[in-house]
Structure formats: structure tokens, C-alpha cells
Design a protein around this motif. Structure first.
Motif, short mmCIF file in Angstrom:
data_model
loop_
_atom_site.label_atom_id
_atom_site.label_comp_id
_atom_site.label_asym_id
_atom_site.label_seq_id
_atom_site.Cartn_x
_atom_site.Cartn_y
_atom_site.Cartn_z
N VAL A 1 4.68 -3.15 9.62
CA VAL A 1 4.21 -4.04 8.55
C VAL A 1 2.93 -4.76 8.97
CG1 VAL A 1 4.75 -6.10 7.20
CG2 VAL A 1 6.49 -4.36 7.55
N LEU A 2 2.87 -5.22 10.21
CA LEU A 2 1.67 -5.90 10.69
C LEU A 2 0.45 -4.98 10.66
CD1 LEU A 2 3.17 -7.94 13.67
CD2 LEU A 2 2.29 -8.85 11.51
N ASN A 3 0.64 -3.71 10.97
CA ASN A 3 -0.46 -2.74 10.88
C ASN A 3 -0.93 -2.59 9.44
OD1 ASN A 3 -0.46 -2.22 13.63
ND2 ASN A 3 0.95 -0.48 13.47
N GLN A 4 0.02 -2.54 8.50
CA GLN A 4 -0.34 -2.43 7.09
C GLN A 4 -1.07 -3.68 6.61
OE1 GLN A 4 3.24 -1.52 4.88
NE2 GLN A 4 3.67 0.33 6.08
N VAL A 5 -0.61 -4.84 7.07
CA VAL A 5 -1.28 -6.10 6.71
C VAL A 5 -2.73 -6.08 7.19
CG1 VAL A 5 -1.37 -8.57 7.25
CG2 VAL A 5 0.80 -7.52 6.58
N ASP A 6 -2.96 -5.61 8.40
CA ASP A 6 -4.32 -5.55 8.95
C ASP A 6 -5.22 -4.64 8.12
OD1 ASP A 6 -3.74 -7.30 10.99
OD2 ASP A 6 -3.36 -5.73 12.49
N VAL A 7 -4.67 -3.51 7.69
CA VAL A 7 -5.45 -2.56 6.89
C VAL A 7 -5.86 -3.19 5.56
CG1 VAL A 7 -5.36 -0.39 5.62
CG2 VAL A 7 -4.46 -0.49 7.94
N VAL A 8 -4.92 -3.87 4.90
CA VAL A 8 -5.23 -4.51 3.62
C VAL A 8 -6.20 -5.68 3.83
CG1 VAL A 8 -4.26 -5.79 1.67
CG2 VAL A 8 -3.06 -3.80 2.57
N ARG A 9 -5.98 -6.44 4.90
CA ARG A 9 -6.83 -7.60 5.17
C ARG A 9 -8.29 -7.17 5.40
NH1 ARG A 9 -3.92 -10.35 9.25
NH2 ARG A 9 -2.85 -11.59 7.65
N ASP A 10 -8.47 -6.02 6.04
CA ASP A 10 -9.83 -5.52 6.26
C ASP A 10 -10.56 -5.28 4.95
OD1 ASP A 10 -9.55 -5.60 8.99
OD2 ASP A 10 -9.07 -3.47 9.22
N LEU A 11 -9.81 -4.94 3.91
CA LEU A 11 -10.42 -4.67 2.61
C LEU A 11 -10.72 -5.94 1.84
CD1 LEU A 11 -11.18 -2.80 0.19
CD2 LEU A 11 -8.77 -2.89 -0.47
N VAL A 12 -9.80 -6.90 1.85
CA VAL A 12 -9.90 -8.06 0.95
C VAL A 12 -10.57 -9.28 1.59
CG1 VAL A 12 -7.91 -7.31 -0.38
CG2 VAL A 12 -7.57 -8.88 1.54
N GLY A 13 -10.80 -9.24 2.89
CA GLY A 13 -11.51 -10.35 3.52
C GLY A 13 -10.73 -11.64 3.59
N ASP A 14 -11.20 -12.67 2.89
CA ASP A 14 -10.63 -14.02 3.01
C ASP A 14 -9.34 -14.23 2.22
OD1 ASP A 14 -12.70 -14.74 4.65
OD2 ASP A 14 -13.94 -15.53 3.03
N VAL A 15 -8.93 -13.28 1.42
CA VAL A 15 -7.70 -13.45 0.63
C VAL A 15 -6.49 -13.42 1.57
CG1 VAL A 15 -6.27 -12.50 -1.21
CG2 VAL A 15 -8.77 -12.35 -1.35
N PRO A 16 -5.58 -14.38 1.48
CA PRO A 16 -4.39 -14.38 2.35
C PRO A 16 -3.53 -13.13 2.13
CG PRO A 16 -4.65 -16.51 1.25
CD PRO A 16 -5.62 -15.57 0.60
N VAL A 17 -3.08 -12.53 3.24
CA VAL A 17 -2.22 -11.35 3.16
C VAL A 17 -0.95 -11.63 3.96
CG1 VAL A 17 -2.01 -8.87 3.54
CG2 VAL A 17 -4.25 -9.86 3.03
N THR A 18 0.19 -11.47 3.32
CA THR A 18 1.49 -11.74 3.93
C THR A 18 2.31 -10.45 4.00
OG1 THR A 18 1.50 -13.97 3.00
CG2 THR A 18 3.62 -13.08 3.73
N GLY A 19 2.99 -10.25 5.12
CA GLY A 19 3.85 -9.08 5.28
C GLY A 19 5.30 -9.42 5.03
N ALA A 20 6.05 -8.45 4.49
CA ALA A 20 7.48 -8.66 4.25
C ALA A 20 8.26 -7.37 4.48
CB ALA A 20 7.72 -9.15 2.82
N LEU A 21 9.42 -7.52 5.12
CA LEU A 21 10.38 -6.44 5.25
C LEU A 21 11.55 -6.78 4.34
CD1 LEU A 21 10.56 -5.62 9.06
CD2 LEU A 21 10.40 -3.93 7.23
N CYS A 22 11.78 -5.97 3.33
CA CYS A 22 12.83 -6.25 2.37
C CYS A 22 13.96 -5.24 2.55
CB CYS A 22 12.27 -6.18 0.95
SG CYS A 22 13.42 -6.76 -0.31
N PHE A 23 15.12 -5.75 2.99
CA PHE A 23 16.27 -4.89 3.24
C PHE A 23 17.19 -4.88 2.02
CE2 PHE A 23 14.82 -5.72 7.54
CZ PHE A 23 14.97 -4.48 8.13
N ILE A 24 17.33 -3.69 1.44
CA ILE A 24 18.19 -3.52 0.28
C ILE A 24 19.58 -3.12 0.76
CG2 ILE A 24 18.57 -2.12 -1.81
CD1 ILE A 24 15.08 -2.33 -0.52
N GLU A 25 20.60 -3.80 0.26
CA GLU A 25 22.01 -3.49 0.57
C GLU A 25 22.40 -3.80 2.01
OE1 GLU A 25 22.97 0.50 -0.56
OE2 GLU A 25 22.29 0.25 -2.62
N ALA A 26 21.62 -4.61 2.70
CA ALA A 26 22.00 -5.01 4.06
C ALA A 26 23.15 -6.03 3.98
CB ALA A 26 20.80 -5.61 4.79
N ASP A 27 23.74 -6.32 5.11
CA ASP A 27 24.88 -7.24 5.18
C ASP A 27 24.37 -8.67 5.34
OD1 ASP A 27 27.37 -8.39 5.50
OD2 ASP A 27 27.48 -7.90 7.64
#
Length: 215
Positions: A140-166
């Protein structure tokens, strides 16, 4: 013309169908006249089935995110990272910033394990049912970096969303290395509450969609 959001889980679904067809073809070649029966009686290979599970998770989360989409919240699904075979499951754009979301359909309870901190360096591990899934945070952090490189100063937040976890009845969500670890309902709540900010949602949506094509 507004860009289509894309179909959540489409690349995972295609990979599942490809692997399933390849597995069935091998069975038919092995068993000849009894190939059809062998296919009917055989269980799917675990690695093949994992792609089906993953696709279902992305599809379910995508449907929830689509239900949130409005003038102040835009979503994109299954976007290819330029120059890579990898993809980003979901991207949400709110007035407060951009969310890069990785959907996982894992069994077990997500937990944060902290090691060290006094005599040795502090290290955070993501466990899901005792399984070390820290590499998911790295992804996720790698994906955040890739998006951040494109958008510059716009805040970018990463999330791991677990579906059906306990998940526990009370609490459960946490952050590790600035990546939110949570479930669909909690994610949706956080997104709709991100109304403060001056991000031009429509413009950023089109900019990201033009760079990150459908996977």
C-alpha cells in the motif's frame, strides 16, 4: 465527458477465469475421455481459488464505494500502475485528499504487533490470524508513493480494507506506518466525513484516471 470509474475486481476476475481454464485443460489432457468427469469431481487448486476470493472482495467493496460516490466524493477501481503489472484496487477522492485502498478477503483477526522499542529498534507487524501480512502494508505504501508522485501537494492516505475478517465488536481498527487497517463500513464512514478541504475532486479524478488506466 466524465471518465467511467471502472469495474472493481475485473482484473482479478479475469486472472481467476484464466487459471481455472488452464487447470481444467490440464485435467482433460490427463484423463482423456474421462476429462469432463475429472473436472466435475476435482476441487479447484487453492491458488486458483484465491483469485476468486480476491475478486469477490474487491467487487463487494467496490459496490459499497460506488454507493458513496457523489459530487464531493469520486471513486476509481482496478487501475493499472504505469510501467507495472500491478494494479490499485480502489482510489477514492474527497475534498480532504486521496485514498489508495487495497481490498483483502482474508480469514482471521487483523492485529498490530509491536516489537522492540527500548533496546532495539521498534518494528510494527501486521498479523491476520497469526499470519504475518506486513508485506501488505509495504504494498500500500508503494501505491501511495506512486499516486503522490502524480498529484504533488494533495494529501494521499493508504488503507487496507479487510472484508469478512474476524473484527471485534468494539474497536479493532488501527493504523500502522500511516496506513489505516479497517473494514468496509468503517472505511465508508471515514470517507464521507472527509468534507473539509479544498481538493478539486472532479479535476483530480480525471487526472488520476488519465494516468492510471483500467487494468
Amino acid at each position: 465527458m466524465t471518465t467511467e470509474p471502472g469495474v472493481a475486481g475485473s482484473s482479478a476476475r479475469r486472472e481467476y477465469e484464466r487459471r481455472k481454464a488452464k487447470d481444467e485443460e490440464k485435467l482433460r489432457e490427463k484423463w482423456g475421455p474421462f476429462g469432463g468427469l475429472a473436472v466435475a469431481l476435482s476441487d479447484e487448486r487453492p491458488h486458483t481459488k484465491s483469485w476468486d476470493r480476491g475478486a469477490i472482495g474487491e467487487e463487494r467493496l467496490g459496490a459499497r464505494l460506488n454507493a458513496l460516490a457523489a459530487d464531493g466524493l469520486a471513486v476509481l477501481h482496478d487501475r493499472r500502475i504505469p510501467g507495472s503489472k500491478a494494479n490499485i484496487d480502489h482510489i477514492a477522492i474527497t475534498p480532504g485528499g486521496i485514498w489508495v485502498i487495497d481490498a483483502k478477503r482474508y480469514k482471521g483477526r487483523p492485529e498490530l504487533k509491536i516489537e522492540g522499542g527500548i533496546l532495539r529498534p521498534r518494528a510494527e507487524k501486521l498479523l491476520v490470524g497469526r499470519r504475518d501480512c506486513t508485506k501488505l502494508v509495504d504494498g500500500v505504501l508503494n501505491q501511495v508513493d506512486v499516486v503522490r508522485d502524480l498529484v504533488g501537494d494533495v494529501p494521499v492516505t493508504g488503507a487496507l480494507c479487510f472484508i469478512e475478517a474476524d473484527w471485534p465488536l468494539i474497536g479493532g481498527a488501527f493504523s500502522t506506518r500511516s496506513v489505516h487497517v479497517l473494514w468496509p463500513k468503517r472505511l465508508a464512514k471515514m470517507l464521507v466525513e472527509q468534507t473539509a478541504g479544498d481538493v478539486d475532486v472532479a479535476r483530480i479524478r480525471e487526472s488520476i484516471a488519465s494516468r492510471f488506466k483500467h487494468a
